[in-house]
Write a protein that holds these residues in place. Structure first.
Motif, PDB file in Angstrom:
ATOM      1  N   PHE A 213       0.831  -1.197   0.000  1.00 31.12           N
ATOM      2  CA  PHE A 213       0.000   0.000   0.000  1.00 31.12           C
ATOM      3  C   PHE A 213       0.870   1.253   0.000  1.00 31.12           C
ATOM      4  N   PHE A 214       1.910   1.270   0.854  1.00 34.73           N
ATOM      5  CA  PHE A 214       2.815   2.416   0.875  1.00 34.73           C
ATOM      6  C   PHE A 214       3.617   2.510  -0.419  1.00 34.73           C
ATOM      7  N   ALA A 215       3.975   1.334  -1.002  1.00 36.05           N
ATOM      8  CA  ALA A 215       4.702   1.361  -2.277  1.00 36.05           C
ATOM      9  C   ALA A 215       3.850   1.974  -3.381  1.00 36.05           C
ATOM     10  N   SER A 216       2.551   1.669  -3.389  1.00 40.31           N
ATOM     11  CA  SER A 216       1.673   2.256  -4.405  1.00 40.31           C
ATOM     12  C   SER A 216       1.524   3.758  -4.216  1.00 40.31           C
ATOM     13  N   ILE A 217       1.549   4.228  -2.967  1.00 37.62           N
ATOM     14  CA  ILE A 217       1.452   5.674  -2.720  1.00 37.62           C
ATOM     15  C   ILE A 217       2.732   6.376  -3.181  1.00 37.62           C
ATOM     16  N   PHE A 218       3.890   5.782  -2.842  1.00 39.91           N
ATOM     17  CA  PHE A 218       5.160   6.414  -3.220  1.00 39.91           C
ATOM     18  C   PHE A 218       5.405   6.351  -4.733  1.00 39.91           C
ATOM     19  N   SER A 219       4.687   5.472  -5.446  1.00 40.55           N
ATOM     20  CA  SER A 219       4.879   5.409  -6.893  1.00 40.55           C
ATOM     21  C   SER A 219       4.455   6.711  -7.573  1.00 40.55           C
ATOM     22  N   PHE A 220       3.539   7.463  -6.957  1.00 39.57           N
ATOM     23  CA  PHE A 220       3.134   8.758  -7.512  1.00 39.57           C
ATOM     24  C   PHE A 220       4.145   9.856  -7.182  1.00 39.57           C
ATOM     25  N   ILE A 221       4.946   9.647  -6.151  1.00 37.23           N
ATOM     26  CA  ILE A 221       5.883  10.691  -5.714  1.00 37.23           C
ATOM     27  C   ILE A 221       7.286  10.416  -6.259  1.00 37.23           C
ATOM     28  N   PHE A 222       7.796   9.217  -5.976  1.00 42.62           N
ATOM     29  CA  PHE A 222       9.157   8.846  -6.383  1.00 42.62           C
ATOM     30  C   PHE A 222       9.142   7.338  -6.616  1.00 42.62           C
ATOM     31  N   PHE A 223       8.928   6.930  -7.883  1.00 44.50           N
ATOM     32  CA  PHE A 223       8.620   5.537  -8.155  1.00 44.50           C
ATOM     33  C   PHE A 223       9.801   4.601  -7.840  1.00 44.50           C
ATOM     34  N   GLN A 224      11.056   5.136  -7.860  1.00 43.42           N
ATOM     35  CA  GLN A 224      12.188   4.269  -7.489  1.00 43.42           C
ATOM     36  C   GLN A 224      12.065   3.784  -6.050  1.00 43.42           C
ATOM     37  N   LEU A 225      11.487   4.627  -5.187  1.00 43.63           N
ATOM     38  CA  LEU A 225      11.303   4.221  -3.798  1.00 43.63           C
ATOM     39  C   LEU A 225      10.299   3.075  -3.682  1.00 43.63           C
ATOM     40  N   SER A 226       9.378   2.993  -4.615  1.00 38.38           N
ATOM     41  CA  SER A 226       8.424   1.886  -4.598  1.00 38.38           C
ATOM     42  C   SER A 226       9.135   0.556  -4.795  1.00 38.38           C
ATOM     43  N   TYR A 227      10.109   0.521  -5.706  1.00 37.73           N
ATOM     44  CA  TYR A 227      10.876  -0.704  -5.902  1.00 37.73           C
ATOM     45  C   TYR A 227      11.681  -1.066  -4.657  1.00 37.73           C
ATOM     46  N   VAL A 228      12.169  -0.044  -3.957  1.00 32.70           N
ATOM     47  CA  VAL A 228      12.907  -0.304  -2.715  1.00 32.70           C
ATOM     48  C   VAL A 228      11.992  -0.938  -1.675  1.00 32.70           C
ATOM     49  N   LEU A 229      10.772  -0.412  -1.542  1.00 33.02           N
ATOM     50  CA  LEU A 229       9.827  -0.983  -0.580  1.00 33.02           C
ATOM     51  C   LEU A 229       9.442  -2.412  -0.956  1.00 33.02           C
ATOM     52  N   LEU A 230       9.276  -2.671  -2.259  1.00 31.74           N
ATOM     53  CA  LEU A 230       8.967  -4.034  -2.683  1.00 31.74           C
ATOM     54  C   LEU A 230      10.141  -4.976  -2.401  1.00 31.74           C
ATOM     55  N   ALA A 231      11.364  -4.478  -2.536  1.00 37.11           N
ATOM     56  CA  ALA A 231      12.526  -5.310  -2.215  1.00 37.11           C
ATOM     57  C   ALA A 231      12.615  -5.588  -0.714  1.00 37.11           C
ATOM     58  N   ILE A 232      12.187  -4.622   0.112  1.00 38.32           N
ATOM     59  CA  ILE A 232      12.223  -4.823   1.562  1.00 38.32           C
ATOM     60  C   ILE A 232      11.291  -5.959   1.973  1.00 38.32           C
ATOM     61  N   ILE A 233      10.200  -6.164   1.209  1.00 38.52           N
ATOM     62  CA  ILE A 233       9.256  -7.233   1.543  1.00 38.52           C
ATOM     63  C   ILE A 233       9.952  -8.582   1.596  1.00 38.52           C
ATOM     64  N   ILE A 234      10.935  -8.794   0.717  1.00 40.42           N
ATOM     65  CA  ILE A 234      11.630 -10.081   0.656  1.00 40.42           C
ATOM     66  C   ILE A 234      12.352 -10.359   1.960  1.00 40.42           C
ATOM     67  N   PHE A 235      12.975  -9.326   2.524  1.00 43.23           N
ATOM     68  CA  PHE A 235      13.770  -9.508   3.730  1.00 43.23           C
ATOM     69  C   PHE A 235      13.050  -9.004   4.978  1.00 43.23           C
ATOM     70  N   LEU A 236      11.746  -8.794   4.869  1.00 38.43           N
ATOM     71  CA  LEU A 236      10.997  -8.255   5.999  1.00 38.43           C
ATOM     72  C   LEU A 236      11.084  -9.121   7.247  1.00 38.43           C
ATOM     73  N   PRO A 237      10.987 -10.465   7.152  1.00 36.90           N
ATOM     74  CA  PRO A 237      11.106 -11.268   8.383  1.00 36.90           C
ATOM     75  C   PRO A 237      12.431 -11.069   9.103  1.00 36.90           C
ATOM     76  N   TYR A 238      13.515 -10.968   8.327  1.00 36.46           N
ATOM     77  CA  TYR A 238      14.832 -10.819   8.956  1.00 36.46           C
ATOM     78  C   TYR A 238      15.037  -9.403   9.488  1.00 36.46           C
TER      79      TYR A 238
END
Length: 520
Positions: A213-238
């Motif tokens: 949800f936050f990645a979709s919001i940041f896609s309107f502001i700075f879409f590169q940050l959306s990819y960063v948030l999606l990458a964080i999902i992979i390592f979120l448990p750690y």
């Protein structure tokens, strides 16, 4: 003969564990049938989740693997430098493929944990799971939009929207299952903290949709940050586990409920279902091997009119033009098959699969999924060209990382070998050196081929194809080579030290009772 008996004994032990698990399930069903009539009637409408899980594993493995197709089918012209194209791919399509493969694998791992809590299903749960699978199958389309239109936010919005709806459906599955406790794991059924489990599992499930949800919001502001948030999902448990450790150091240890660490923990050694990890991995290897032949069926069937005009009706002469494609196909298929063989040999001796081992397995499978790209590149360019050399080196890198992550799984398993590995492949075990050699063969060969092609660039194609041909024969004689190598090392560094295996075998012979004496 002794090694075969030990392996047979190991499989007999696994079968006994499965039988004990079935008897345990039978006792739990007996416990459930001892409740009221309405609960017995509801329980009679349920069935085992085995086939639903097998279908889900096959579906997710296919979806995760076919995402390489937009990357593999990217055409590079002969007059275009491959290095520039690869740099463009690495910043767009390949990066998005790896990220999406890992995110789908994270969703699959969440599916494993969810159905470790829910052990039985009914019609409603089966339909909810199908709705979840339908959205997962839509993810490749959103991935294609993200990879093709990298600066357009629509692809990110569709991807995040699918993930958010998947999280909502999984939450509905949890709420429905906890409203009917006979669908749950027996440990949760007898627990006094069912409400805690329900809220804890819902919190874990909803973290990924909230991040999207936050990645979709940041896609309107700075879409590169959306990819960063999606990458964080992979390592979120750690990341969560690291933050929890920092909090415990700062404010002290937070007390958990008595059985809060049984399910949905963020510990790297949290167990995952070994059967489902193997099923998902087999699905990826099977789909990759199948994708290799699709290109030949599509691109390497000559047109009858061309055969008649240019080759005088000779189909054999027309097919000779595609000789490099056939050679690349058989070499790539052998590589996929042997990587699966190594994976099979590894998990044959793994007794427990943990979350961290599952993450490393996901990284290995992501590079295995890139093998169709390697196959596409190795035969696409003219002989002895700069593009051909770089394509072969890219293939070596893909094979190296696919093998090195398999070796990393074994290293992690050795760290806690008493729980995760069979005794024969632990330190000092009779199969330890052989397993190490089997897992290290492909990374070493791929790395050596890479440096040889750098030195002998004119012979890069013959060197690469020679590697693909000789590795299968190396596996056949690997045990003999390992024994010869160990004997030479022992002769050089420890000439007076006896062979420990010989000592163990002699001790075993002394303690072995003859069969006739045993019968008497």
């Amino acid at each position: 003969m002794g090694d075969n008996d030990d392996i047979i004994e190991h499989h007999v032990e696994e079968e006994m564990e499965k039988k004990s698990g079935r008897s345990h399930a039978a006792s739990s069903s007996f416990l459930l049938e001892s409740v009221g009539p309405s609960d017995r009637e509801a329980h009679s409408g349920t069935q085992s989740s085995h086939r639903l899980l097998a279908y889900s594993d096959a579906l997710i493995s296919i979806i995760a693997t076919v995402m390489i197709l937009p990357v593999a089918h990217t055409k590079v012209e002969d007059n275009e430098e491959l290095r520039q194209s690869v740099q463009l791919l690495l910043t767009t399509k390949i990066a998005v493929y790896l990220m999406t493969f890992l995110i789908v694998s994270v969703a699959w791992a969440a599916h494993i944990r969810l159905f470790q809590v829910i052990v039985r299903i009914d019609d409603c749960l089966a339909l909810l799971n199908l709705a979840c699978m339908m959205l997962i199958t839509f993810l490749p389309y959103t991935f294609s939009l993200m990879a093709t239109f990298t600066e357009n936010v629509l692809g990110i919005l569709l991807f995040c929207g699918c993930v958010m709806v998947i999280g909502v459906i999984q939450s509905l599955i949890v709420l429905y299952a906890f409203s009917r406790p006979f669908l749950l794991n027996e440990q949760i059924q007898i627990s006094e903290n069912q409400n805690y489990y329900k809220h804890h599992i819902l919190q874990v499930i909803m973290r990924v949709p909230i991040m999207c949800f936050f990645a979709s919001i940041f896609s309107f502001i700075f879409f590169q940050l959306s990819y960063v948030l999606l990458a964080i999902i992979i390592f979120l448990p750690y990341i969560s586990q690291c933050l929890k450790w920092c909090r415990s150091k700062a404010i002290g240890q937070v007390e958990d409920t008595p059985d809060s660490m049984l399910f949905y923990t963020y510990l790297p050694n949290e167990p995952l279902s070994k059967d489902r990890v193997e099923a998902f991995s087999d699905g990826v290897y099977a789909i990759v091997a199948t994708l290799l032949i699709l290109d030949i069926c599509e691109d390497n069937v000559p047109d009858p009119t061309v055969v008649q005009k240019q080759f005088g009706g000779s189909l054999i002469a027309a097919l000779q033009v595609y000789g490099p494609e056939y050679l690349a196909y058989f070499g790539s298929f052998a590589t996929v098959g042997l990587l699966w063989f190594v994976h099979h040999s590894l998990f044959l001796h793994v007794t427990k699969t943990t979350r961290f081992m599952g993450l490393l397995n996901t990284f290995s499978l992501a590079f295995v999924g890139g093998l169709p790209l390697a196959y596409q590149l190795t035969h696409e360019f003219p002989r002895n060209s700069r593009n051909e050399l770089e394509a072969i080196q890219i293939s070596c890198v893909i094979v190296f990382f696919a093998g090195i992550f398999q070796l990393a799984i074994w290293v992690v398993a050795l760290y806690n070998q008493q729980e995760t590995l069979h005794p024969y492949v632990r330190y000092g075990g009779r199969e330890h050196e052989f397993m190490l050699a089997k897992l290290a063969l492909y990374p070493c060969v791929a790395l050596g081929t890479f440096f040889l092609t750098c030195i002998l660039s004119k012979f890069s194609a013959p060197i690469f194809h020679l590697m693909e041909i000789t590795v299968p024969f190396a596996f056949l004689v690997l045990r003999i080579l390992v024994r010869i190598g160990l004997a030479l090392l022992r002769l050089i560094f420890c000439p007076d030290r006896p062979d420990p295996r010989t000592v163990v075998e002699e001790e075993g012979d002394e303690t072995r009772v003859p069969f006739n004496a045993l019968v008497t």
